[in-house]
Design a protein around this motif. Sequence first.
Motif, PDB file in Angstrom:
ATOM      1  N   GLU A  21     -11.292  10.346  52.974  1.00  0.00           N
ATOM      2  CA  GLU A  21     -11.787   9.056  52.502  1.00  0.00           C
ATOM      3  C   GLU A  21     -11.749   8.974  50.979  1.00  0.00           C
ATOM      4  OE1 GLU A  21     -15.626   8.282  54.147  1.00  0.00           O
ATOM      5  OE2 GLU A  21     -14.872   8.214  56.195  1.00  0.00           O
ATOM      6  N   THR A  22     -12.131  10.051  50.303  1.00  0.00           N
ATOM      7  CA  THR A  22     -12.113  10.083  48.835  1.00  0.00           C
ATOM      8  C   THR A  22     -10.689   9.930  48.315  1.00  0.00           C
ATOM      9  OG1 THR A  22     -14.029  11.548  48.860  1.00  0.00           O
ATOM     10  CG2 THR A  22     -12.789  11.416  46.804  1.00  0.00           C
ATOM     11  N   GLU A  23      -9.739  10.656  48.923  1.00  0.00           N
ATOM     12  CA  GLU A  23      -8.343  10.556  48.508  1.00  0.00           C
ATOM     13  C   GLU A  23      -7.807   9.152  48.735  1.00  0.00           C
ATOM     14  OE1 GLU A  23      -6.058  13.589  50.413  1.00  0.00           O
ATOM     15  OE2 GLU A  23      -7.154  15.205  49.433  1.00  0.00           O
ATOM     16  N   ASN A  24      -8.128   8.559  49.885  1.00  0.00           N
ATOM     17  CA  ASN A  24      -7.666   7.200  50.184  1.00  0.00           C
ATOM     18  C   ASN A  24      -8.226   6.197  49.181  1.00  0.00           C
ATOM     19  OD1 ASN A  24      -6.104   7.951  52.345  1.00  0.00           O
ATOM     20  ND2 ASN A  24      -7.660   7.502  53.875  1.00  0.00           N
ATOM     21  N   LYS A  25      -9.507   6.369  48.813  1.00  0.00           N
ATOM     22  CA  LYS A  25     -10.111   5.457  47.837  1.00  0.00           C
ATOM     23  C   LYS A  25      -9.422   5.581  46.490  1.00  0.00           C
ATOM     24  CE  LYS A  25     -14.736   5.229  49.866  1.00  0.00           C
ATOM     25  NZ  LYS A  25     -16.146   5.616  49.719  1.00  0.00           N
ATOM     26  N   GLU A  26      -9.106   6.827  46.080  1.00  0.00           N
ATOM     27  CA  GLU A  26      -8.430   7.038  44.802  1.00  0.00           C
ATOM     28  C   GLU A  26      -7.034   6.432  44.821  1.00  0.00           C
ATOM     29  OE1 GLU A  26      -8.525  11.217  44.009  1.00  0.00           O
ATOM     30  OE2 GLU A  26     -10.696  11.227  43.729  1.00  0.00           O
ATOM     31  N   GLU A  27      -6.288   6.613  45.937  1.00  0.00           N
ATOM     32  CA  GLU A  27      -4.952   6.038  46.051  1.00  0.00           C
ATOM     33  C   GLU A  27      -5.012   4.522  46.017  1.00  0.00           C
ATOM     34  OE1 GLU A  27      -3.060   7.566  49.536  1.00  0.00           O
ATOM     35  OE2 GLU A  27      -2.986   9.606  48.756  1.00  0.00           O
ATOM     36  N   ASN A  28      -5.965   3.942  46.766  1.00  0.00           N
ATOM     37  CA  ASN A  28      -6.097   2.484  46.782  1.00  0.00           C
ATOM     38  C   ASN A  28      -6.473   1.957  45.404  1.00  0.00           C
ATOM     39  OD1 ASN A  28      -5.455   2.369  49.480  1.00  0.00           O
ATOM     40  ND2 ASN A  28      -7.576   2.325  50.172  1.00  0.00           N
ATOM     41  N   LYS A  29      -7.320   2.705  44.680  1.00  0.00           N
ATOM     42  CA  LYS A  29      -7.712   2.283  43.340  1.00  0.00           C
ATOM     43  C   LYS A  29      -6.511   2.307  42.401  1.00  0.00           C
ATOM     44  CE  LYS A  29     -10.902   3.256  39.600  1.00  0.00           C
ATOM     45  NZ  LYS A  29     -11.883   4.179  39.037  1.00  0.00           N
ATOM     46  N   GLU A  30      -5.681   3.373  42.496  1.00  0.00           N
ATOM     47  CA  GLU A  30      -4.478   3.458  41.659  1.00  0.00           C
ATOM     48  C   GLU A  30      -3.531   2.314  41.971  1.00  0.00           C
ATOM     49  OE1 GLU A  30      -2.674   7.272  42.122  1.00  0.00           O
ATOM     50  OE2 GLU A  30      -4.427   8.328  41.346  1.00  0.00           O
ATOM     51  N   GLU A  31      -3.325   2.025  43.267  1.00  0.00           N
ATOM     52  CA  GLU A  31      -2.446   0.917  43.657  1.00  0.00           C
ATOM     53  C   GLU A  31      -2.995  -0.406  43.163  1.00  0.00           C
ATOM     54  OE1 GLU A  31      -1.706   0.972  47.852  1.00  0.00           O
ATOM     55  OE2 GLU A  31      -0.789   2.948  47.786  1.00  0.00           O
ATOM     56  N   ALA A  32      -4.315  -0.585  43.271  1.00  0.00           N
ATOM     57  CA  ALA A  32      -4.934  -1.825  42.809  1.00  0.00           C
ATOM     58  C   ALA A  32      -4.789  -1.962  41.303  1.00  0.00           C
ATOM     59  CB  ALA A  32      -6.404  -1.865  43.214  1.00  0.00           C
ATOM     60  N   ASP A  33      -4.944  -0.844  40.562  1.00  0.00           N
ATOM     61  CA  ASP A  33      -4.783  -0.886  39.111  1.00  0.00           C
ATOM     62  C   ASP A  33      -3.363  -1.304  38.733  1.00  0.00           C
ATOM     63  OD1 ASP A  33      -7.382  -0.092  38.823  1.00  0.00           O
ATOM     64  OD2 ASP A  33      -6.921   2.013  38.381  1.00  0.00           O
ATOM     65  N   ILE A  34      -2.369  -0.749  39.428  1.00  0.00           N
ATOM     66  CA  ILE A  34      -0.977  -1.074  39.131  1.00  0.00           C
ATOM     67  C   ILE A  34      -0.694  -2.539  39.436  1.00  0.00           C
ATOM     68  CG2 ILE A  34       1.413  -0.650  39.843  1.00  0.00           C
ATOM     69  CD1 ILE A  34       0.587   2.291  40.269  1.00  0.00           C
ATOM     70  N   THR A  35      -1.087  -3.003  40.621  1.00  0.00           N
ATOM     71  CA  THR A  35      -0.775  -4.380  41.001  1.00  0.00           C
ATOM     72  C   THR A  35      -1.586  -5.390  40.199  1.00  0.00           C
ATOM     73  OG1 THR A  35      -2.331  -4.279  42.844  1.00  0.00           O
ATOM     74  CG2 THR A  35      -0.029  -3.786  43.322  1.00  0.00           C
ATOM     75  N   ALA A  36      -2.792  -5.037  39.783  1.00  0.00           N
ATOM     76  CA  ALA A  36      -3.603  -5.976  38.997  1.00  0.00           C
ATOM     77  C   ALA A  36      -3.033  -6.145  37.599  1.00  0.00           C
ATOM     78  CB  ALA A  36      -5.042  -5.495  38.929  1.00  0.00           C
ATOM     79  N   ALA A  37      -2.401  -5.103  37.066  1.00  0.00           N
ATOM     80  CA  ALA A  37      -1.888  -5.137  35.705  1.00  0.00           C
ATOM     81  C   ALA A  37      -0.487  -5.735  35.610  1.00  0.00           C
ATOM     82  CB  ALA A  37      -1.879  -3.726  35.130  1.00  0.00           C
ATOM     83  N   ILE A  38       0.057  -6.220  36.707  1.00  0.00           N
ATOM     84  CA  ILE A  38       1.414  -6.770  36.698  1.00  0.00           C
ATOM     85  C   ILE A  38       1.406  -8.129  36.015  1.00  0.00           C
ATOM     86  CG2 ILE A  38       3.323  -7.571  38.129  1.00  0.00           C
ATOM     87  CD1 ILE A  38       2.880  -4.526  38.131  1.00  0.00           C
ATOM     88  N   GLU A  39       2.167  -8.219  34.923  1.00  0.00           N
ATOM     89  CA  GLU A  39       2.333  -9.476  34.195  1.00  0.00           C
ATOM     90  C   GLU A  39       3.692  -9.431  33.502  1.00  0.00           C
ATOM     91  OE1 GLU A  39       0.013  -8.296  30.100  1.00  0.00           O
ATOM     92  OE2 GLU A  39      -1.114  -9.258  31.692  1.00  0.00           O
ATOM     93  N   PRO A  40       4.219 -10.570  33.088  1.00  0.00           N
ATOM     94  CA  PRO A  40       5.528 -10.571  32.432  1.00  0.00           C
ATOM     95  C   PRO A  40       5.569  -9.625  31.231  1.00  0.00           C
ATOM     96  CG  PRO A  40       4.892 -12.798  32.975  1.00  0.00           C
ATOM     97  CD  PRO A  40       3.702 -11.920  33.278  1.00  0.00           C
ATOM     98  N   GLY A  41       6.643  -8.827  31.176  1.00  0.00           N
ATOM     99  CA  GLY A  41       6.820  -7.891  30.078  1.00  0.00           C
ATOM    100  C   GLY A  41       6.339  -6.478  30.366  1.00  0.00           C
ATOM    101  N   CYS A  42       5.594  -6.290  31.451  1.00  0.00           N
ATOM    102  CA  CYS A  42       5.093  -4.937  31.720  1.00  0.00           C
ATOM    103  C   CYS A  42       6.182  -4.086  32.374  1.00  0.00           C
ATOM    104  CB  CYS A  42       3.834  -4.969  32.569  1.00  0.00           C
ATOM    105  SG  CYS A  42       4.092  -5.338  34.292  1.00  0.00           S
ATOM    106  N   GLN A  43       6.090  -2.785  32.133  1.00  0.00           N
ATOM    107  CA  GLN A  43       7.067  -1.849  32.669  1.00  0.00           C
ATOM    108  C   GLN A  43       6.566  -1.284  33.985  1.00  0.00           C
ATOM    109  OE1 GLN A  43       7.309   0.895  29.375  1.00  0.00           O
ATOM    110  NE2 GLN A  43       9.133  -0.115  28.585  1.00  0.00           N
ATOM    111  N   CYS A  44       7.508  -1.033  34.893  1.00  0.00           N
ATOM    112  CA  CYS A  44       7.161  -0.507  36.214  1.00  0.00           C
ATOM    113  C   CYS A  44       8.398   0.170  36.806  1.00  0.00           C
ATOM    114  CB  CYS A  44       6.694  -1.637  37.121  1.00  0.00           C
ATOM    115  SG  CYS A  44       7.957  -2.905  37.376  1.00  0.00           S
ATOM    116  N   ARG A  45       8.258   0.667  38.011  1.00  0.00           N
ATOM    117  CA  ARG A  45       9.404   1.154  38.782  1.00  0.00           C
ATOM    118  C   ARG A  45       9.524   0.241  39.992  1.00  0.00           C
ATOM    119  NH1 ARG A  45      11.839   5.789  37.760  1.00  0.00           N
ATOM    120  NH2 ARG A  45      12.314   6.411  39.876  1.00  0.00           N
ATOM    121  N   ALA A  46      10.727  -0.252  40.212  1.00  0.00           N
ATOM    122  CA  ALA A  46      10.953  -1.211  41.290  1.00  0.00           C
ATOM    123  C   ALA A  46      12.038  -0.703  42.225  1.00  0.00           C
ATOM    124  CB  ALA A  46      11.363  -2.561  40.705  1.00  0.00           C
ATOM    125  N   PRO A  47      11.933  -1.071  43.506  1.00  0.00           N
ATOM    126  CA  PRO A  47      12.968  -0.648  44.450  1.00  0.00           C
ATOM    127  C   PRO A  47      14.249  -1.443  44.246  1.00  0.00           C
ATOM    128  CG  PRO A  47      11.374  -2.042  45.548  1.00  0.00           C
ATOM    129  CD  PRO A  47      10.873  -1.835  44.154  1.00  0.00           C
TER     130      PRO A  47
END
Length: 154
Positions: A21-47
Motif C-alpha cells: 500500500e505504501t509503495e502504491n501510494k508513492e507511485e500514485n503520488k509520483e504519477e500525480a505530480d508528473i501529470t499535474a505539472a504538465i503544461e506547455p513548454g515542460c519536458q517529459c518522455r512520451a511514447p
Amino acid sequence: MTLTEESLVSLKKSKLLQMIETENKEENKEEADITAAIEPGCQCRAPFKEFYGSVSYHNAIVVNEEPTDDGNRKVRVLFTHPITKSMIPCKYYLDDKCKFSAETCRASHGHLVDVDDLDAYVEPDFTQLTLASRCLVDGYYQIKLDALNKEVAA
C-alpha cells in the motif's frame, strides 16, 4: 503451536500489505505530480509508436493541451532528439505558416499523447556519441559532418 504459526503468518501478511500500500501510494503520488505539472513548454518522455507497431519512449516538449471528446487529457508533444524522419518537427508549424495539414505534411506537427502515458524527462547521455556514430542531422550540417568523417578517415 498452530496458533502461533497462524498469528505469525497473519502478522507477515499485514506487514506485506502495508508495504505494498505504501509503495502504491508513492507511485500514485509520483504519477500525480508528473501529470499535474504538465503544461506547455515542460519536458517529459512520451511514447512514440513506430509504423511496425513497436512503442518506445523519447524525450519531448509539450506544445499544448488538446481538447478531447472522451474526457482524457491529451497533449501534443514534439520530440527533442528525433531519431526518425516522422519525429522531426515541421519548421513552419510553430509559426503557424505551414501550408499542409498534420496528416499531409512530411514533418511532424507534434504527436498527440495521453497525459497518463507521459514519464519524467531523462537527461540525454551524449558520452556514447563518437566520431562516425550515426545521428540524424539536417541539411548543411550533414555535409559538414560527412566532410569531417572523410578528413578523419584519410
